[in-house]
Design a protein around this motif. Structure first.
Motif, PDB file in Angstrom:
ATOM      1  N   ILE A 250     107.897  67.464  27.356  1.00 41.55           N
ATOM      2  CA  ILE A 250     106.582  67.128  26.828  1.00 41.55           C
ATOM      3  C   ILE A 250     105.598  68.142  27.403  1.00 41.55           C
ATOM      4  N   TYR A 251     104.341  68.075  26.963  1.00 44.24           N
ATOM      5  CA  TYR A 251     103.399  69.119  27.374  1.00 44.24           C
ATOM      6  C   TYR A 251     102.085  68.527  27.863  1.00 44.24           C
ATOM      7  N   ILE A 252     101.542  69.141  28.925  1.00 45.99           N
ATOM      8  CA  ILE A 252     100.267  68.741  29.507  1.00 45.99           C
ATOM      9  C   ILE A 252      99.359  69.970  29.587  1.00 45.99           C
ATOM     10  N   PRO A 253      98.037  69.785  29.696  1.00 44.12           N
ATOM     11  CA  PRO A 253      97.147  70.949  29.852  1.00 44.12           C
ATOM     12  C   PRO A 253      97.452  71.684  31.161  1.00 44.12           C
ATOM     13  N   GLN A 254      97.471  73.012  31.112  1.00 46.73           N
ATOM     14  CA  GLN A 254      97.806  73.765  32.318  1.00 46.73           C
ATOM     15  C   GLN A 254      96.739  73.626  33.406  1.00 46.73           C
ATOM     16  N   SER A 255      95.558  73.144  33.028  1.00 49.27           N
ATOM     17  CA  SER A 255      94.505  72.909  34.030  1.00 49.27           C
ATOM     18  C   SER A 255      94.946  71.876  35.065  1.00 49.27           C
ATOM     19  N   GLN A 256      95.864  70.986  34.685  1.00 50.83           N
ATOM     20  CA  GLN A 256      96.318  69.930  35.595  1.00 50.83           C
ATOM     21  C   GLN A 256      97.209  70.453  36.719  1.00 50.83           C
ATOM     22  N   ILE A 257      97.739  71.663  36.570  1.00 52.92           N
ATOM     23  CA  ILE A 257      98.668  72.157  37.596  1.00 52.92           C
ATOM     24  C   ILE A 257      98.138  73.369  38.365  1.00 52.92           C
ATOM     25  N   ILE A 258      97.002  73.924  37.947  1.00 56.44           N
ATOM     26  CA  ILE A 258      96.502  75.145  38.596  1.00 56.44           C
ATOM     27  C   ILE A 258      96.151  74.903  40.060  1.00 56.44           C
ATOM     28  N   LEU A 259      95.231  73.962  40.310  1.00 55.00           N
ATOM     29  CA  LEU A 259      94.780  73.708  41.692  1.00 55.00           C
ATOM     30  C   LEU A 259      95.901  73.186  42.591  1.00 55.00           C
ATOM     31  N   PRO A 260      96.697  72.187  42.152  1.00 54.80           N
ATOM     32  CA  PRO A 260      97.811  71.731  43.000  1.00 54.80           C
ATOM     33  C   PRO A 260      98.811  72.840  43.324  1.00 54.80           C
ATOM     34  N   THR A 261      99.032  73.747  42.369  1.00 57.28           N
ATOM     35  CA  THR A 261      99.938  74.868  42.611  1.00 57.28           C
ATOM     36  C   THR A 261      99.412  75.771  43.718  1.00 57.28           C
ATOM     37  N   ILE A 262      98.110  76.057  43.679  1.00 57.08           N
ATOM     38  CA  ILE A 262      97.495  76.907  44.706  1.00 57.08           C
ATOM     39  C   ILE A 262      97.553  76.220  46.073  1.00 57.08           C
ATOM     40  N   VAL A 263      97.337  74.891  46.088  1.00 56.48           N
ATOM     41  CA  VAL A 263      97.414  74.132  47.354  1.00 56.48           C
ATOM     42  C   VAL A 263      98.815  74.247  47.959  1.00 56.48           C
ATOM     43  N   LEU A 264      99.842  74.058  47.133  1.00 58.13           N
ATOM     44  CA  LEU A 264     101.223  74.184  47.617  1.00 58.13           C
ATOM     45  C   LEU A 264     101.527  75.611  48.078  1.00 58.13           C
ATOM     46  N   ARG A 265     100.987  76.603  47.371  1.00 61.70           N
ATOM     47  CA  ARG A 265     101.208  77.994  47.781  1.00 61.70           C
ATOM     48  C   ARG A 265     100.589  78.259  49.150  1.00 61.70           C
ATOM     49  N   ILE A 266      99.381  77.768  49.388  1.00 63.04           N
ATOM     50  CA  ILE A 266      98.711  77.977  50.681  1.00 63.04           C
ATOM     51  C   ILE A 266      99.472  77.273  51.796  1.00 63.04           C
ATOM     52  N   LEU A 267      99.844  76.007  51.575  1.00 62.04           N
ATOM     53  CA  LEU A 267     100.555  75.242  52.606  1.00 62.04           C
ATOM     54  C   LEU A 267     101.936  75.841  52.889  1.00 62.04           C
ATOM     55  N   SER A 268     102.618  76.276  51.847  1.00 58.94           N
ATOM     56  CA  SER A 268     103.943  76.879  52.057  1.00 58.94           C
ATOM     57  C   SER A 268     103.819  78.203  52.798  1.00 58.94           C
ATOM     58  N   SER A 269     102.744  78.963  52.544  1.00 56.07           N
ATOM     59  CA  SER A 269     102.517  80.215  53.267  1.00 56.07           C
ATOM     60  C   SER A 269     102.234  79.945  54.739  1.00 56.07           C
ATOM     61  N   PHE A 270     101.472  78.886  55.024  1.00 56.89           N
ATOM     62  CA  PHE A 270     101.200  78.505  56.416  1.00 56.89           C
ATOM     63  C   PHE A 270     102.501  78.120  57.131  1.00 56.89           C
ATOM     64  N   PHE A 271     103.366  77.397  56.428  1.00 61.44           N
ATOM     65  CA  PHE A 271     104.658  77.037  57.028  1.00 61.44           C
ATOM     66  C   PHE A 271     105.491  78.281  57.314  1.00 61.44           C
TER      67      PHE A 271
END
Length: 373
Positions: A250-271
Motif C-alpha cells: 500500500i502507499y503513504i505520503p513520503q512526508s510521513q517518513i522523512i523526519l523519522p528517517t533523519i532521526v534514525l540516521r542521526i541516532l544510528s550515526s551517534f551509536f
C-alpha cells in the motif's frame, strides 16, 4: 585551545578524511546522474512506450508473413497509445485510471484461471494501489528505482546508499581520529590535564559533531543537486508500505517518513561513533579498529534480512536500524519476517546501545588512565 577544538581540528586537517568525503559525494552524484538518465525507465510512460514498440514489431512480423494481427495485440496497442497520449497532454489521472482498468481486467482473468501466479497478482494489486494514490493527487509518476527529484532522491540515498556509505565514511574517519592518540601502548591523550570523564566525553561528542557534519554534507548536497536539476518534488508523493496483514504493498505520503528517517540516521550515526571509540580504546590499532567495525557494523546490517539466526533477534540489534527508510516502510520487517523491527523499537535500541558503549568506554578509559600512572 580546548580539547574539543583540538580533536575537531585534527579531524579537519586529515587529508584522508577529505578523500573519504569526496569519494562519498562522487558516489552520490554518479547515482544522481544514472537516476536522471533512467528516470522514466519503470514509470507508466516508459512501460507504455516499450509496449507500443513491442506491439508494433509484432504487427510487422504478422504482416510480413501475411497473417492476421492478433486482436490482443491490436487492443494492447490502442490502450498504450491512449495512455501515452494522456501523459503527453498532462492528463495524469486519465492515464492512471486507464492502467488501473487494464490491471483490473487482468486480475479478473487471473481469478478465472486455476493455478494463477500469486506474485503476479500481488504485483498488479501493488501497482494499482500506486496508480490510485497518484490519481488522487493528479501528479506525474516518478521512477521508483531511479527517482531524481530532491525529496525522493534524498530518500533513495537514505535507503540504498547511506546505510553502507555514510557508516563506512564515519568508520574510516573516526578510526583514524581515535587511534592517532596511541603510540604503541601509550595513550598520549590520557597524559593531558583532564579527567578520564572529560576525555571520553570530548572524544565521543567530537565524533558526533563530525557525523552530523557528514550527514549535512553528503545528504544535503545530494538533495540540493537533485532539487536544482529536477525540482524539490512533492511531499505528498506516495511511498511504498509493507503490511503484515496484506501480501501486496500500500502507499503513504513520503512526508510521513522523512523526519523519522533523519532521526534514525542521526541516532544510528551517534551509536556508530560511540562503538568505534570503544573499539579504538580497546585495540589501540587503526587497521584492527577499522576491520572490526566494518565487519560488525556494516556486515551485520547487510546480513540481517537473510541470515535467520540474526533476523530472529534483529529487533534488539542497533545495526538493524541503519536503514531508516526500510524501517519506516516495513521493508526490513517484511524481508526479515520480524515485525518487531519498527521505528519506536529502533529509537529505544539505538539510545540504549549508545549509552551502554558510552559507559563501557568511560570504564575502559578510566582503567587505562590509571595504568599509565
Amino acid at each position: 585551545m580546548t580539547y574539543f577544538h583540538f580533536l575537531t581540528k585534527k579531524a579537519y586537517k586529515g587529508k584522508l578524511s577529505w578523500i573519504a568525503i569526496c569519494i562519498s559525494l562522487l558516489v552520490v552524484f554518479i547515482c544522481l546522474g544514472f537516476n536522471i538518465k533512467n528516470q522514466h525507465a519503470d514509470t507508466l510512460k516508459g512501460m507504455a512506450e516499450s509496449q507500443i514498440s513491442m506491439d508494433t514489431k509484432q504487427m510487422r512480423i504478422y504482416q510480413k508473413h501475411n497473417r492476421g494481427v492478433a486482436p490482443e495485440v491490436k487492443s494492447d496497442l490502442i490502450v498504450n497509445k491512449r495512455i501515452l497520449k494522456a501523459i503527453h497532454n498532462k492528463q495524469w489521472r486519465r492515464a492512471y485510471r486507464t492502467q488501473i482498468a487494464v490491471n483490473s481486467q487482468i486480475l479478473k482473468s487471473e481469478k478465472q484461471v486455476s493455478g494463477s501466479d500469486p506474485e503476479m497478482t500481488n504485483s498488479l494489486k501493488s501497482e494499482s494501489n500506486l496508480y490510485r494514490a497518484l490519481s488522487r493527487l493528479n501528479i506525474p509518476q516518478q521512477s521508483e528505482e531511479s527517482p531524481a527529484t530532491g525529496i525522493s532522491f534524498l530518500l533513495y540515498v537514505e535507503q540504498w546508499i547511506a546505510p553502507v556509505l555514510i557508516v563506512l565514511t564515519i568508520v574510516f574517519i573516526c578510526s583514524q581520529l581515535y587511534t592517532k592518540r596511541f603510540i604503541g601502548r601509550l595513550d598520549k591523550d590520557s597524559l593531558l590535564p583532564i579527567t578520564s570523564t572529560a576525555n571520553v566525553s570530548c572524544n565521543i561528542m567530537t565524533g558526533w559533531f563530525i557525523s552530523l557534519a557528514l550527514l549535512l554534507i553528503i545528504l544535503g548536497l545530494g538533495f540540493l543537486a537533485a532539487s536544482i536539476i529536477s525540482g524539490i518534488g512533492d511531499t505528498r508523493y506516495p511511498f511504498e508500505l509493507f503490511s503484515k496483514q496484506l501480501s501486496y504493498k500500500i502507499y503513504i505520503p513520503q512526508s510521513q517518513i522523512i523526519l523519522p528517517t533523519i532521526v534514525l540516521r542521526i541516532l544510528s550515526s551517534f551509536f556508530v561513533v560511540t562503538f568505534i571509540f570503544f573499539f579504538a580504546v580497546l585495540t589501540k590499532k587503526t587497521l584492527t579498529t577499522l576491520f572490526f567495525n566494518m565487519l560488525l557494523l556494516i556486515g551485520t546490517n547487510l546480513l540481517t534480512p537473510f541470515v535467520e539466526p540474526i533476523s530472529r533477534i534483529a529487533q534488539y540489534l542497533p545495526t538493524s536500524y541503519f536503514n531508516g527508510v526500510n524501517i519506516l516502510s516495513n521493508r526490513m520487517a517484511h524481508d526479515a519476517s520480524n515485525y518487531q523491527i519498527n521505528y519506536n523499537h529502533g529509537i529505544e535500541v539505538l539510545i540504549i546501545w549508545t549509552a551502554l558503549f558510552g559507559i563501557a568506554s568511560y570504564i575502559l578509559q578510566n582503567i587505562r588512565q590509571h595504568q599509565n600512572y
